[in-house]
Design a protein around this motif. Structure first.
Motif, short mmCIF file in Angstrom:
data_model
loop_
_atom_site.label_atom_id
_atom_site.label_comp_id
_atom_site.label_asym_id
_atom_site.label_seq_id
_atom_site.Cartn_x
_atom_site.Cartn_y
_atom_site.Cartn_z
N UNK A 10 0.83 -1.21 0.00
CA UNK A 10 0.00 0.00 0.00
C UNK A 10 0.87 1.26 0.00
N UNK A 11 2.17 1.07 -0.27
CA UNK A 11 3.09 2.20 -0.18
C UNK A 11 3.58 2.60 -1.57
N UNK A 12 4.11 3.81 -1.64
CA UNK A 12 4.83 4.23 -2.83
C UNK A 12 5.97 5.12 -2.36
N UNK A 13 6.74 5.68 -3.28
CA UNK A 13 7.80 6.56 -2.80
C UNK A 13 8.90 6.78 -3.82
N UNK A 14 9.71 7.80 -3.53
CA UNK A 14 10.89 8.08 -4.34
C UNK A 14 12.10 8.28 -3.41
N UNK A 15 13.29 8.15 -4.02
CA UNK A 15 14.53 8.30 -3.25
C UNK A 15 14.95 9.77 -3.29
N UNK A 16 15.28 10.32 -2.15
CA UNK A 16 15.73 11.72 -2.11
C UNK A 16 16.86 11.87 -1.10
N UNK A 61 -1.14 -10.20 5.36
CA UNK A 61 -0.35 -9.35 6.27
C UNK A 61 -0.94 -7.93 6.33
N UNK A 62 -1.29 -7.40 5.16
CA UNK A 62 -1.78 -6.01 5.13
C UNK A 62 -3.17 -5.91 5.74
N UNK A 63 -4.04 -6.86 5.41
CA UNK A 63 -5.43 -6.72 5.83
C UNK A 63 -5.69 -7.30 7.22
N UNK A 64 -4.88 -8.24 7.66
CA UNK A 64 -5.14 -8.86 8.98
C UNK A 64 -3.97 -8.71 9.94
N UNK A 65 -2.90 -8.05 9.50
CA UNK A 65 -1.71 -7.93 10.35
C UNK A 65 -1.85 -6.86 11.42
N UNK A 66 -2.89 -6.03 11.29
CA UNK A 66 -3.17 -5.05 12.35
C UNK A 66 -2.45 -3.72 12.20
N UNK A 67 -1.59 -3.58 11.17
CA UNK A 67 -0.85 -2.31 11.07
C UNK A 67 -0.55 -1.97 9.61
N UNK A 68 -1.61 -1.81 8.79
CA UNK A 68 -1.37 -1.65 7.35
C UNK A 68 -0.54 -0.40 7.03
N UNK A 69 -0.68 0.65 7.83
CA UNK A 69 0.05 1.88 7.53
C UNK A 69 1.27 2.06 8.44
N UNK A 89 13.84 5.75 9.82
CA UNK A 89 12.78 5.83 8.82
C UNK A 89 11.41 5.71 9.50
N UNK A 90 11.37 4.88 10.52
CA UNK A 90 10.11 4.59 11.17
C UNK A 90 9.93 5.39 12.45
N UNK A 91 11.04 5.79 13.03
CA UNK A 91 10.98 6.44 14.34
C UNK A 91 10.73 5.38 15.39
N UNK A 92 10.74 5.79 16.62
CA UNK A 92 10.44 4.83 17.69
C UNK A 92 11.59 3.87 17.91
N UNK A 93 11.20 2.72 18.40
CA UNK A 93 12.16 1.72 18.84
C UNK A 93 12.79 1.00 17.64
N UNK A 94 14.05 0.61 17.79
CA UNK A 94 14.64 -0.24 16.77
C UNK A 94 13.89 -1.57 16.75
N UNK A 95 13.53 -2.00 15.58
CA UNK A 95 12.83 -3.28 15.47
C UNK A 95 13.28 -3.96 14.18
N UNK A 96 14.05 -5.01 14.32
CA UNK A 96 14.56 -5.72 13.14
C UNK A 96 13.96 -7.12 13.18
N UNK A 97 13.34 -7.50 12.08
CA UNK A 97 12.74 -8.83 12.01
C UNK A 97 13.84 -9.88 11.83
N UNK A 98 13.76 -10.93 12.62
CA UNK A 98 14.73 -12.02 12.54
C UNK A 98 13.95 -13.34 12.50
N UNK A 99 14.68 -14.43 12.33
CA UNK A 99 14.02 -15.74 12.28
C UNK A 99 14.34 -16.53 13.53
N UNK A 100 13.32 -17.21 14.03
CA UNK A 100 13.63 -18.18 15.08
C UNK A 100 13.25 -19.58 14.62
N UNK A 101 12.95 -19.68 13.38
CA UNK A 101 12.66 -20.96 12.75
C UNK A 101 12.26 -20.63 11.32
N UNK A 102 12.19 -21.64 10.47
CA UNK A 102 11.75 -21.38 9.10
C UNK A 102 10.24 -21.18 9.12
#
Ligand SMILES: NC(=O)c1ccc[n+]([C@@H]2O[C@H](COP(=O)([O-])OP(=O)(O)OC[C@H]3O[C@@H](n4cnc5c(N)ncnc54)[C@H](O)[C@@H]3O)[C@@H](O)[C@H]2O)c1
Ligand SMILES: [Zn+2]
Length: 390
Positions: free
Chosen positions: A160-166, A248-256, A351-364
């Motif tokens: 649901x996003x768009x954007x350009x590099x600046x 993910x977008x419609x049921x993930x709870x945080x589309x924006x 880019x997001x502000x707030x807390x650092x949050x990096x997605x990682x894996x704890x299993x496949x």
């Protein structure tokens, strides 16, 4: 006397997020596109201005004419407000404001109003740049996306996003603006160069790893077929990714993306930085494959992920045809000089502000959010992926 008066109301807006699949969407009798663009008030045909990616126009020179012919073929419903506008494809479309401004001007010159449609046909970069223009003209002209790369059809186009590099920063300017519909036509992918065919498979590995272990097994088994351009396998891949994205977008709870977690950006802090440091000679999909390998290695070395699983992930990326040891092609980097890459972690948070949050894996198939990263360890993981050949 001090005090606070408040008047308050709440409202919510419902989006219908649709991805249609049809072959030959610009064939005269194909109703998929005509159906998603509804006529305006009093049955007035909807104005349509089409934008076409140069890369696609090069591979299919007759396409602009076909798109115009298609719109003219639905006279009661659609109205061609101007001939299709061909815009530069690839990352150049997103670099700075040039393509964005061209699209804004074209929308202005064609007199597009809020009941009209921008029909955007192209790779992820064109969808991002022209989608951004459509989202701000008149505070939002409706747009339909027809993605023409694998990555566009299975990832970029669905979002649901768009954007350009600046200012040298990826996606520094942009909006959240869901399209009216995404229309995926597999036949448009047939002229894609090999690298761009492969690129989208990295995003498939990404979404499988965070959401669907069985899909990863499927991908791993068919990696050779996919690399060999098997169409049936690629159709399945695109469909499953689109399903997982829509969920993910419609049921993930945080589309924006108002929270700090962005699971669909697994592997992306490094990817965005590698694209930028390589001056975009490393494409987005390729950079995502490398970014996934780095974060997967980190997950294994911190004990989150079994070493055997990490090996399978890296093995799958290699079978898909991704070269992972790309460090020597990125001149600001060296085995002992990885700080410019690690800045990607801080930029990701910024880019997001707030807390650092990096997605990682704890299993496949199982994602976890980490709020602290051991930068020394990350640096060693990046070195071992990027300079594996030294
Ligand atoms: N908005 C989002 O949520 C989101 C998500 C993922 C990626 N993206 C962005 O998408 C971009 C990458 O998109 P991409 O991988 O589609 O690459 P791309 O848009 O850069 O296109 C790759 C190349 O293929 C050409 N091309 C496009 N369609 C073609 C066709 N059918 N035949 C022949 N050539 C064709 C283009 O002209 C370009 O040269 C990046 O900028 C990335 O940041 C955005
Ligand atoms: Zn991506």
């Amino acid at each position: 006397m001090s005090g606070v008066n408040e008047i308050r109301g709440t409202f919510s807006v419902t989006y219908d997020h649709r991805v249609l699949f049809s072959d030959g969407v610009f064939e005269p009798g194909n109703a998929a596109l005509a159906d998603v663009m509804t006529p305006g008030e009093a049955g007035r045909p909807a104005g349509v201005l089409a934008f076409i990616d140069t890369g696609l126009a090069g591979a299919m020179p007759e396409l602009a004419g076909r798109v115009a012919g298609y719109v003219r073929g639905w006279p009661g419903r659609l109205r061609l407000v101007a001939e299709p506008v061909v815009v530069p494809g690839g990352e150049a479309a997103k670099k700075g404001t040039e393509t964005f401004e061209r699209a804004v001007r074209a929308l202005h010159d064609a007199g597009l109003d809020r009941h009209s449609y921008a029909l955007i046909v192209g790779g992820g970069a064109v969808l991002d740049a022209v989608g951004f223009a459509a989202s701000v003209v008149h505070r939002g002209v409706r747009h339909v996306r027809v993605p023409t790369t694998v990555l566009g059809q299975n990832d970029a186009g669905i979002g649901v996003k768009n954007g350009i590099d600046l200012f040298g920063r990826k996606n520094f300017l942009g909006t959240f603006s869901p399209p009216v519909a995404v229309v995926n036509d597999f036949t448009l992918l047939r002229g894609l160069p090999a690298g761009h065919w492969r690129d989208g498979t990295a995003e498939a590995v990404k979404v499988a790893l965070i959401r669907d272990g069985a899909f990863f097994e499927w991908l791993d088994e068919r990696a050779g077929l996919l690399a060999g351009r098997d169409e049936a396998a690629m159709r399945r891949l695109i469909f499953r990714c689109a399903e997982l994205h829509i969920r993910q977008i419609t049921a993930g709870g945080d589309p924006f993306e108002q929270g700090s977690a962005r699971p669909l950006d697994f592997g992306h802090w490094a990817a965005h930085k590698l694209e930028q440091l390589s001056n975009f000679s490393i494409t987005h999909g390729h950079a995502v494959a490398v970014g996934i390998a780095i974060d997967t290695l980190y997950a294994a070395r911190t004990g989150l992920l079994a070493a055997a699983d990490a090996d399978r992930v890296v093995g799958c990326l290699r079978k898909l045809g991704f070269e992972l040891a790309v460090g020597r092609g990125v001149s600001p980097l060296g085995r002992e000089r990885l700080e410019p890459l690690l800045e990607g972690v801080a930029e990701f948070r910024e880019h997001l502000g707030g807390q650092l949050s990096i997605t990682m894996l704890r299993g496949i198939g199982q994602a976890v959010e980490l709020h602290e990263i051991d930068l020394d360890l990350m640096q060693r993981c990046a070195a071992d992926v990027l300079f594996a050949d030294e």
